[in-house]
Design a protein around this motif. Structure first.
Motif, PDB file in Angstrom:
ATOM      1  N   LYS A   1       0.824  -1.205   0.000  1.00  0.00           N
ATOM      2  CA  LYS A   1       0.000   0.000   0.000  1.00  0.00           C
ATOM      3  C   LYS A   1       0.860   1.258   0.000  1.00  0.00           C
ATOM      4  CE  LYS A   1      -3.922  -1.638   2.496  1.00  0.00           C
ATOM      5  NZ  LYS A   1      -4.715  -1.544   3.688  1.00  0.00           N
ATOM      6  N   ILE A   2       1.906   1.228   0.810  1.00  0.00           N
ATOM      7  CA  ILE A   2       2.781   2.401   0.926  1.00  0.00           C
ATOM      8  C   ILE A   2       3.437   2.702  -0.424  1.00  0.00           C
ATOM      9  CG2 ILE A   2       4.831   3.308   2.071  1.00  0.00           C
ATOM     10  CD1 ILE A   2       2.539   3.019   3.972  1.00  0.00           C
TER      11      ILE A   2
ATOM     12  N   GLY B   1      -1.327  -0.682  -5.800  1.00  0.00           N
ATOM     13  CA  GLY B   1      -2.530  -0.501  -4.988  1.00  0.00           C
ATOM     14  C   GLY B   1      -3.552  -1.595  -5.236  1.00  0.00           C
TER      15      GLY B   1
ATOM     16  N   ILE C   1       1.681   6.937  -6.741  1.00  0.00           N
ATOM     17  CA  ILE C   1       0.583   7.832  -7.116  1.00  0.00           C
ATOM     18  C   ILE C   1       0.977   9.287  -6.865  1.00  0.00           C
ATOM     19  CG2 ILE C   1      -1.787   8.513  -6.555  1.00  0.00           C
ATOM     20  CD1 ILE C   1      -1.599   5.959  -8.221  1.00  0.00           C
ATOM     21  N   TRP C   2       1.593   9.560  -5.707  1.00  0.00           N
ATOM     22  CA  TRP C   2       2.049  10.929  -5.429  1.00  0.00           C
ATOM     23  C   TRP C   2       3.161  11.346  -6.383  1.00  0.00           C
ATOM     24  CZ3 TRP C   2      -0.646  14.435  -3.312  1.00  0.00           C
ATOM     25  CH2 TRP C   2      -1.582  14.115  -2.340  1.00  0.00           C
TER      26      TRP C   2
ATOM     27  N   ASP D   1       3.926  -2.875   5.440  1.00  0.00           N
ATOM     28  CA  ASP D   1       2.676  -2.171   5.764  1.00  0.00           C
ATOM     29  C   ASP D   1       2.411  -2.086   7.262  1.00  0.00           C
ATOM     30  OD1 ASP D   1       2.012  -1.678   3.100  1.00  0.00           O
ATOM     31  OD2 ASP D   1       1.160  -3.682   2.878  1.00  0.00           O
TER      32      ASP D   1
ATOM     33  N   GLY E   1       1.799   2.624  -9.758  1.00  0.00           N
ATOM     34  CA  GLY E   1       1.043   2.927  -8.539  1.00  0.00           C
ATOM     35  C   GLY E   1      -0.298   2.224  -8.505  1.00  0.00           C
TER      36      GLY E   1
ATOM     37  N   LYS F   1       0.936   4.208  -2.875  1.00  0.00           N
ATOM     38  CA  LYS F   1       0.675   5.620  -2.603  1.00  0.00           C
ATOM     39  C   LYS F   1       1.856   6.499  -3.016  1.00  0.00           C
ATOM     40  CE  LYS F   1      -2.580   4.832   1.124  1.00  0.00           C
ATOM     41  NZ  LYS F   1      -2.837   4.937   2.559  1.00  0.00           N
TER      42      LYS F   1
END
Length: 132
Positions: A2-3, A50, A9-10, A62, A46, A6
């Motif tokens: 998950k990290i 996810g 995505i950022w 996580d 990303g 993210k």
């Protein structure tokens, strides 16, 4: 996972903003295209991370209370006594030297590379290491 999802995505948001700013400011198509392609790649990675994080067990990365050793595992098998990478390196060096000296040198490099590659792939199917 998950990290990491993210983070990508950022990163893609940042790359999109930089691509727009760079494209407007510089009016240079190659760099702008490269930044937009990097944005697309980042958003794909990303999204994949996810998407996969929802379907697999929670990993040590996580868990905020996890230790480094919690995610340790087997890294793989590495041959402790192989001489084949040396042959591949020598053949590769001659092949790259042929670019500077002359393409005729590749005729000497190709057999060395092929023998080294063949030996490396099949080294555990012959000799003392052969499994029955």
């Amino acid at each position: 996972m998950k990290i990491q999802g993210k983070m990508f995505i950022w990163l893609s948001v940042f790359l999109l903003a930089m691509a727009v700013v760079y494209g407007v400011w510089s009016k240079e198509p190659a760099g702008t295209t490269a930044l937009f392609l990097a944005f697309g790649l980042s958003i794909m990675v990303g999204f994949y991370l996810g998407f996969t994080a929802k379907r697999v067990d929670t990993g040590a990365q996580d868990n905020k209370e996890a230790d480094v050793a919690d995610d340790a595992g087997e890294l793989g098998f590495f041959s402790p006594h192989s001489w084949q990478p040396l042959a591949l390196g020598f053949g590769g060096a001659i092949a790259f030297l042929s670019v500077a000296i002359g393409w005729w040198l590749i005729y000497f490099a190709a057999p060395i590379i092929l023998v080294g590659l063949w030996g490396w792939v099949f080294e555990y199917y012959r000799g003392e290491n052969r499994t029955q």
